[in-house]
Write a protein that holds these residues in place. Structure first.
Motif, mmCIF file in Angstrom:
data_model
loop_
_atom_site.group_PDB
_atom_site.id
_atom_site.type_symbol
_atom_site.label_atom_id
_atom_site.label_comp_id
_atom_site.label_asym_id
_atom_site.label_seq_id
_atom_site.Cartn_x
_atom_site.Cartn_y
_atom_site.Cartn_z
ATOM 1 N N LEU A 141 -23.804 -25.691 4.439
ATOM 2 C CA LEU A 141 -23.717 -26.610 3.324
ATOM 3 C C LEU A 141 -22.554 -26.240 2.430
ATOM 4 O O LEU A 141 -22.308 -25.079 2.143
ATOM 5 N N LYS A 142 -21.820 -27.206 1.981
ATOM 6 C CA LYS A 142 -20.709 -27.008 1.073
ATOM 7 C C LYS A 142 -21.071 -27.553 -0.295
ATOM 8 O O LYS A 142 -21.789 -28.542 -0.426
ATOM 9 N N LEU B 124 -24.505 -15.620 0.698
ATOM 10 C CA LEU B 124 -25.414 -15.165 -0.349
ATOM 11 C C LEU B 124 -26.311 -14.026 0.126
ATOM 12 O O LEU B 124 -27.218 -13.612 -0.583
ATOM 13 N N LYS B 125 -26.053 -13.475 1.314
ATOM 14 C CA LYS B 125 -26.974 -12.493 1.875
ATOM 15 C C LYS B 125 -27.041 -11.213 1.055
ATOM 16 O O LYS B 125 -28.043 -10.494 1.109
ATOM 17 N N ASP B 126 -25.992 -10.907 0.281
ATOM 18 C CA ASP B 126 -25.996 -9.694 -0.523
ATOM 19 C C ASP B 126 -26.357 -9.960 -1.980
ATOM 20 O O ASP B 126 -26.207 -9.097 -2.827
ATOM 21 N N SER B 127 -26.787 -11.159 -2.279
ATOM 22 C CA SER B 127 -27.141 -11.499 -3.664
ATOM 23 C C SER B 127 -28.549 -12.083 -3.697
ATOM 24 O O SER B 127 -29.179 -12.303 -2.669
ATOM 25 N N GLU C 264 -25.837 -18.582 9.331
ATOM 26 C CA GLU C 264 -24.702 -19.495 9.214
ATOM 27 C C GLU C 264 -25.116 -20.912 8.844
ATOM 28 O O GLU C 264 -24.283 -21.724 8.428
ATOM 29 N N ASP C 265 -26.406 -21.199 8.988
ATOM 30 C CA ASP C 265 -26.895 -22.518 8.593
ATOM 31 C C ASP C 265 -27.200 -22.601 7.100
ATOM 32 O O ASP C 265 -27.293 -23.698 6.545
ATOM 33 N N GLU D 36 -31.539 -22.013 -1.518
ATOM 34 C CA GLU D 36 -30.183 -22.040 -2.057
ATOM 35 C C GLU D 36 -29.229 -21.573 -0.959
ATOM 36 O O GLU D 36 -29.378 -20.485 -0.411
ATOM 37 N N CYS D 37 -28.254 -22.421 -0.650
ATOM 38 C CA CYS D 37 -27.356 -22.117 0.460
ATOM 39 C C CYS D 37 -25.915 -21.879 0.027
ATOM 40 O O CYS D 37 -25.137 -21.282 0.780
#
Length: 336
Positions: A4-5, A214-217, A208-209, A236-237
């Motif tokens: 998602l952008k 955000l994996k570190d937050s 990736e979907d 939240e993406c």
């Protein structure tokens, strides 16, 4: 599902058209300092502002009119004071007309609208004052958007037209269209262990979907029960300075969870901005810029057929009015 952008959908008509929500081609139109939108019932709303070139404090005139022969024009003045204090009674001056005793964000009376509109149609700007502050409302584009409003409602050449009246009777005006009916269903209550279930289902969604960046937050994640043993995930993406993009998945409440990305009617791309879900109602708002003087609002309800669109309203002109002056693009009738 592609990542998602964080993209603001600035034309609700384009988004709604993908779900058949557009009342007609060209139902949203902007020119100079004015814009107009007509929804799926043929109701039209317009708004004008101070010009970008002026040094005026933010000001807007909102106009609205339902479809149908007997529908009258509604109007409201909206002003923003530089000292954050409420504006006092307003006076709008256009040419020789000075119309006083107006309250900000309060609908004008039919008599006030009738006195005001002929002067507005024949001027370049209108001055608004409360004795302490002054605003300059641009009228550049007003005639064009009102002509579009008349055209969408079939008023051109009739006695009800705002810009090009004629001798055709009011009975020639197009009638309002009925809104679609939306029937929400009751939501099951949350159960103990739903948070663990959320974590288990999220593990089955490819990074990736959603949310690789955000994996570190700390990411906003929520899970809700839907009828029939299904779960709604709101994740939240993507994140920017003042808003976030969310993805939606529907999964089983037992293995294999089989989460499926959910596309919403009236919204392209599968993601929505600043999502919230409560009692079967999914809401989204999108900021055009940080001060939120333009953007949009969307609402869906969960039904036996899944999410159905209930309302869409947007403001595409960023002119300093907090929350924007939104114009309605879509509406549905909620039957409980």
């Amino acid at each position: 599902m592609k990542k998602l952008k964080l993209v603001l959908i600035t034309a609700a008509l384009a988004a709604a058209a993908s779900a058949g929500a557009a009342a007609a081609d060209g139902a949203r139109f902007g020119i100079k300092d004015w814009e107009v939108a007509c929804d799926n019932t043929r109701r039209c709303e317009a708004a004008g502002f101070q010009s970008d070139e002026s040094e005026s404090l933010p000001v807007s005139l909102w106009l609205g009119r339902d479809a149908g022969a007997a529908a009258v024009l509604e109007a409201k003045l909206i002003v923003v004071s530089g000292d954050d204090k409420d504006a006092g009674p307003l006076t709008i001056t256009v040419g020789k007309l000075a119309l006083g005793g107006l309250k900000a964000e309060t609908e004008l009376t039919a008599e006030q609208v009738a006195r005001l509109m002929p002067s507005l149609l024949n001027a370049e700007s209108a001055k608004v004052s409360d004795g302490k502050h002054q605003w300059l409302l641009s009228l550049a584009g007003l005639k064009a958007v009102l002509l579009k409003m008349d055209d969408q409602q079939g008023r051109v050449g009739t006695v009800t037209a705002l810009v090009k009246p004629g001798t055709r009777p009011a009975s020639a005006v197009l009638p309002p269209l009925p809104p679609p009916t939306v029937r929400p269903v009751a939501m099951p209550p949350a159960q103990k262990g739903d948070e663990k279930l959320l974590a288990a289902i999220v593990k089955t969604i490819r990074p990736e979907d959603c949310g690789a960046d955000l994996k570190d937050s700390s990411r906003d994640e929520a899970i809700y029960r839907l009828p029939g043993g299904r779960m709604l995930l709101v994740l939240e993406c993507d994140r920017a300075a003042y808003q976030s993009s969310y993805g939606l998945w529907v999964a089983r409440d037992k293995p294999p969870y089989d989460p499926r990305p959910l596309d919403l009617p009236g919204m392209e791309g599968g993601g929505i901005m600043n999502a919230s879900f409560e009692g079967g109602k999914l809401s989204s708002y999108a900021k055009g810029r940080g001060i939120f003087d333009c953007g949009g609002f969307w609402t869906w309800l969960w039904t036996a057929q899944g999410f159905q669109l209930v309302d869409v309203s947007q403001s595409n002109m960023c002119r300093g009015v907090p929350g924007g002056v939104t114009l309605r693009d879509w509406v549905a009738k909620v039957v409980r």
